[in-house]
Design a protein around this motif. Sequence first.
Motif, PDB file in Angstrom:
ATOM      1  N   LYS A  36       0.822  -1.175   0.022  1.00  0.00           N
ATOM      2  CA  LYS A  36      -0.036   0.032  -0.107  1.00  0.00           C
ATOM      3  C   LYS A  36       0.769   1.182  -0.056  1.00  0.00           C
ATOM      4  O   LYS A  36       1.977   1.240   0.438  1.00  0.00           O
ATOM      5  CB  LYS A  36      -0.820  -0.114   1.014  1.00  0.00           C
ATOM      6  CG  LYS A  36      -2.159  -1.041   1.202  1.00  0.00           C
ATOM      7  CD  LYS A  36      -2.779  -1.095   2.453  1.00  0.00           C
ATOM      8  CE  LYS A  36      -4.184  -1.711   2.358  1.00  0.00           C
ATOM      9  NZ  LYS A  36      -5.024  -1.857   3.551  1.00  0.00           N
ATOM     10  N   SER A  37       0.106   2.189  -0.612  1.00  0.00           N
ATOM     11  CA  SER A  37       1.043   3.722  -0.604  1.00  0.00           C
ATOM     12  C   SER A  37       0.092   4.694  -0.339  1.00  0.00           C
ATOM     13  O   SER A  37      -1.096   4.566  -0.651  1.00  0.00           O
ATOM     14  CB  SER A  37       1.718   3.848  -2.035  1.00  0.00           C
ATOM     15  OG  SER A  37       2.140   5.092  -2.214  1.00  0.00           O
ATOM     16  N   ASP A  38       0.428   5.734   0.079  1.00  0.00           N
ATOM     17  CA  ASP A  38      -0.212   7.051   0.445  1.00  0.00           C
ATOM     18  C   ASP A  38      -0.547   7.685  -0.714  1.00  0.00           C
ATOM     19  O   ASP A  38      -1.407   8.628  -0.829  1.00  0.00           O
ATOM     20  CB  ASP A  38       0.442   7.942   1.440  1.00  0.00           C
ATOM     21  CG  ASP A  38       0.575   7.214   2.814  1.00  0.00           C
ATOM     22  OD1 ASP A  38      -0.333   6.445   3.119  1.00  0.00           O
ATOM     23  OD2 ASP A  38       1.732   7.456   3.653  1.00  0.00           O
ATOM     24  N   LYS A  39       0.466   7.456  -1.765  1.00  0.00           N
ATOM     25  CA  LYS A  39      -0.038   8.258  -3.015  1.00  0.00           C
ATOM     26  C   LYS A  39      -0.995   7.351  -3.976  1.00  0.00           C
ATOM     27  O   LYS A  39      -0.883   6.255  -4.073  1.00  0.00           O
ATOM     28  CB  LYS A  39       1.367   8.344  -3.794  1.00  0.00           C
ATOM     29  CG  LYS A  39       1.278   9.229  -5.116  1.00  0.00           C
ATOM     30  CD  LYS A  39       2.719   9.301  -5.768  1.00  0.00           C
ATOM     31  CE  LYS A  39       2.662   9.984  -7.069  1.00  0.00           C
ATOM     32  NZ  LYS A  39       4.022  10.150  -7.780  1.00  0.00           N
ATOM     33  N   GLN A  79      -6.897   4.081  -4.464  1.00  0.00           N
ATOM     34  CA  GLN A  79      -6.100   3.240  -3.468  1.00  0.00           C
ATOM     35  C   GLN A  79      -4.567   3.326  -3.972  1.00  0.00           C
ATOM     36  O   GLN A  79      -4.383   3.036  -5.315  1.00  0.00           O
ATOM     37  CB  GLN A  79      -6.539   1.968  -3.697  1.00  0.00           C
ATOM     38  CG  GLN A  79      -5.599   0.983  -2.731  1.00  0.00           C
ATOM     39  CD  GLN A  79      -5.597   1.545  -1.300  1.00  0.00           C
ATOM     40  OE1 GLN A  79      -6.283   1.500  -0.571  1.00  0.00           O
ATOM     41  NE2 GLN A  79      -4.446   1.446  -0.809  1.00  0.00           N
TER      42      GLN A  79
END
Length: 309
Positions: A36-39, A79
């Motif tokens: 997972k990534s915040d971007k 996401q």
Amino acid sequence: MSIRVFAPATVANVACGYDVLGLALGQPGDEVIIKKSDKAGVRITEITGDDGRLPTDPLKNTVGISVIKYLEAIGAKEQGLEITLHKKMPFGSGLGSSAASTVAGVFAANELLGKPLTQENLLPFAMEGERVACGSAHADNVAPALYGGIVLIRSYKPLDVIKLPVPSELYVTVVHPHIEVATKDARQILKSNISFQRAIEQWGNVGGLVAGLYQEDYDLISRSLKDVVVEPVRSILIPGFESVKQAALDNGALGGSISGSGPSIFSLCKGEEIAGQVAEAKRKAFSEIGIHCDVYVSPVNQAGPIVLD
């Protein structure tokens, strides 16, 4: 948070079942790591084992486009996901290289996001990867890679995929000669029409093979592993095909043919010992004409993709 997934190579067509039958192998396969990534959005951060041949643009990569379509379907377009792809399979081998990585990617994304879809419902997204890879969203590689076992694609419109039983002693040997056959090229040489008599013969073999699997009748399986439509045309692209196929039969194989679009050649065998003998016979037959190859022996993989960590 990240996840690493393996998905298996596959044998499509299984002789008489062009575009409608496929099975999963124990080895080889591909691995995908997704975190997972915040971007927002899907990014492919690394690809190994491809010698720079695969695009990192997610819209042009089989894994990337499949994961994007999956996120759109579950309402999670924003996401952020970062994908690392480890190619551990040869390109143009006829072993479903694109399907293995695509299935690993979609399966990993679904696991990472809490399994909002069932494993079976991931198939249409994996098929989108095949559309990118070869221009056609066919399922005879991605379905067995995703479901495991042996599958029959009864229909595409609507999509109807049936898992078939796997006899307890059924083993698969695959030999991959170090030559490459592009799927698009292998499709282009096929005839657009076949005779009615040839079609009847092929239908009979498909029915016989399915019946043999249900009845665990190895003799019936053997009699049905005959492709009178595609093999006669595609085999001309594989040096030594006839001698390799005959070597397998002489050493106890139930039968076999071209794996997918080739050049790999698969054989079904009863028992691990015979499968090993067949594998060595095929390796020797290729060696005699100066072609090096990789050999894989395994039972039919009934697990499909698995989480490694």
